[in-house]
Motif scaffolding. Sequence first.
Motif, mmCIF file in Angstrom:
data_model
loop_
_atom_site.group_PDB
_atom_site.id
_atom_site.type_symbol
_atom_site.label_atom_id
_atom_site.label_comp_id
_atom_site.label_asym_id
_atom_site.label_seq_id
_atom_site.Cartn_x
_atom_site.Cartn_y
_atom_site.Cartn_z
ATOM 1 N N HIS A 487 -12.031 27.294 12.288
ATOM 2 C CA HIS A 487 -11.235 27.101 10.377
ATOM 3 C C HIS A 487 -10.154 25.836 10.288
ATOM 4 O O HIS A 487 -11.254 24.869 11.391
ATOM 5 N N ASP A 500 -6.561 35.314 0.174
ATOM 6 C CA ASP A 500 -6.791 35.758 1.132
ATOM 7 C C ASP A 500 -4.761 35.794 1.992
ATOM 8 O O ASP A 500 -4.489 34.695 2.329
ATOM 9 N N GLU A 502 -3.932 36.285 5.027
ATOM 10 C CA GLU A 502 -4.245 35.743 6.460
ATOM 11 C C GLU A 502 -3.645 33.838 6.331
ATOM 12 O O GLU A 502 -3.064 33.486 6.720
ATOM 13 N N TYR A 503 -4.550 33.509 5.712
ATOM 14 C CA TYR A 503 -4.532 32.269 4.672
ATOM 15 C C TYR A 503 -3.649 31.813 4.024
ATOM 16 O O TYR A 503 -2.908 30.568 4.516
ATOM 17 N N THR A 510 -10.644 29.812 5.799
ATOM 18 C CA THR A 510 -12.385 30.366 6.751
ATOM 19 C C THR A 510 -13.337 30.922 5.728
ATOM 20 O O THR A 510 -12.320 30.784 4.654
ATOM 21 N N LYS A 512 -14.476 33.562 5.758
ATOM 22 C CA LYS A 512 -13.477 34.929 5.676
ATOM 23 C C LYS A 512 -12.644 35.219 4.088
ATOM 24 O O LYS A 512 -12.472 35.984 3.969
ATOM 25 N N SER A 513 -12.430 33.856 4.414
ATOM 26 C CA SER A 513 -11.284 33.959 2.866
ATOM 27 C C SER A 513 -12.051 34.069 1.445
ATOM 28 O O SER A 513 -11.320 34.502 0.503
ATOM 29 N N TYR A 516 -11.975 37.505 1.127
ATOM 30 C CA TYR A 516 -11.428 38.190 0.837
ATOM 31 C C TYR A 516 -11.821 38.270 -1.278
ATOM 32 O O TYR A 516 -11.526 39.350 -1.448
ATOM 33 N N LYS A 591 -8.808 39.061 8.704
ATOM 34 C CA LYS A 591 -9.671 38.502 8.684
ATOM 35 C C LYS A 591 -11.195 38.325 9.545
ATOM 36 O O LYS A 591 -11.808 38.821 9.079
ATOM 37 N N ARG A 594 -13.523 41.552 8.521
ATOM 38 C CA ARG A 594 -13.985 42.021 7.297
ATOM 39 C C ARG A 594 -15.662 41.796 7.778
ATOM 40 O O ARG A 594 -15.489 40.519 8.702
#
Length: 656
Positions: A487, A500, A502-503, A510, A512-513, A516, A591, A594
């Motif tokens: 990340h 996201d 978490e972001y 990341t 994974k953003s 989302y 994340k 996901r």
Amino acid sequence: MTILIVTSIFFFLSASIIAQEDTTKFEECGKAYNCGQMSIYYPFWGEERPSFCASNHQFKLKCEANQNTTIQLGSQTFQVLQYDQVRYTLTMVRTGLVYDNCSSAALTNTSLDSSLFTYTPNARNITIFYGCPSSVTSNSTHSFMCREGGDKGAFYGDPKTKKIQDCEGDSIEVQVTGEEHEPDGGIQGLNKALSKGFQVHYSSEAQVQLCVKCILSNGTCGANDESQFSCFCQDGSEALNCSHHRSDKWNWKRKLGIGLGAAVVSAIAVGIAFYIYYSRQKKKNHLREVSSSVLSHGISCGSSSEDPEMGCKYFGLHFFSYSELEEATNFFDPARQLGDGGFGTVYFGKLHDGRLVAVKRMYENSDKGVEQFANEVEILTGLHHQNLVSLYGCTSRHSRELLLVYEYIPNGTVADHLHGQRAKPGTLPWHIRMNIAIETASALVYLHASDIIHRDVKTNNILLDNHFSVKVADFGLSRLLPMHVTHVSTAPQGTPGYVDPEYHEYYHLTDKSDVYSFGVVLIELISSMPAVDITRSRNEINLSNMAIKRIQSGALHELVDPTLGFERDFKVRKMINGVAELAFQCLQSSKDVRPSMAEVLDRLEDIRSDGKCNGGPEVMDLSEDNAALLKNNEPPPSSPDSNLVTLSTPPHGTCT
């Protein structure tokens, strides 16, 4: 010493009064401007709603007979027929004019401040020519006789219509809502067209995002004494975002209230003044350095005498002259504006070689704008994918302005077709939406394989051509993710409703953003609803929250666009269930649970092939009793392998 005590008491009382005033601001700006059936919030004010609740003092509304809402813009008055807080548009009609009173001095062109209002694409101009003899008007169905003036009359038509020499009066332009057919003839036809009004955008996307972030942090939108945006928080403080504002740490008004001496206050004031001066100088110097070094990097011309704006290459990218792009966009005609964002406005243009282009004009004196310009050039010059928009070129560092030139994609954005100007029931059937999801996912898989995070995936950045094929656009916020790094740490950027969580909380960006954000896009494709709508209840302003609640309660049918045939077509119902299940996985707050974009793409292809690709699992019906499994197991499943929501992860590319 006495002076210091008196000064401290003075500041304490002042701080208490100001804090109380700011608490009042939070409460006052939370109230709507009400007139008849219309309830209006930021950026407008009027009646019982104070001016500090508006973005501009000109946005003052007046209620006539508790029924009609009007706004005074300069010397002209407009009635507000409709207020759309989702699309940030007003439908207005000019009042007080009698168009067949041809001698009236009030017959003037509509005048709107382009910095406050921009016409929507469906607004259309009509030109009215006055003082024409009957021999002229009798040949046109769009003509009418003046109330006075003997045999003089008038006629109306397209603005390109040349003025007839025999018409003695002035011509004026009026705005109507664009239609495929011409308005009916005569003064009745003109009045009918005018009575429907025309639409204008009243706020830029950047300002809209600030207000949405404020509302989602439980603040109310308004402006400070300098007419700059301010978010009024419940504790009486002001910030850009109440959720990140620590009043006990940053609220200087409360600090003053504990009795600081005049000497300390003076020292703080001097320090702040020095810091502001230093920051501004540093920002100006940095802007010059970035603009000079980044935009000159990689430029090589054949000889020193060669025109620096013609024929040079930046990693194979063509450089356009400012004058060429100015001519291509008809001098950046507002009528050619395609859209605007936080760092620039996009215009339609046509080059000398006949190519249709979209020209992004970066806002002046914007440090972030320069960085985004350079970032977008660097990333796009190395990407080639059928579902990514192509960058044709840009201006050089010698140019008057920073301009990016893209291929023009003619059919608007996915947002336009789902809940925007192009949205019409039945024009975007499920099989097209499914294809949009797959092509968008394909583009994101390609980006992630290239170690690039888009960071602003949303339906407004997914363009469509005339065949409804996808072109993902707007890479200004994108980040290159260094190899072997899980990340990058960066302050959250993006669009409210898609970011996201978490972001947003940990500043860890990341791939994974993007997953989302794509999950939100999937829900939009299912529901035709915007990602953020502040007219919905507070806990459902974010579409992602609404979707998770509907899925967990077994009420997916309440979320689905009724025009898609969810209730009557079993095949469509099965695919929508599968996509909703996948979106639920993408929208997990962690994340780690996901799926990757490659897994998402494989799953979408499998859903479209009805499970025949790779032997995918049977899709759970989320609108039936099975959805209770999700409802009764909160928080959401801790891993993608959970037996509550099954996600197939076959090798990518095996579906034909």
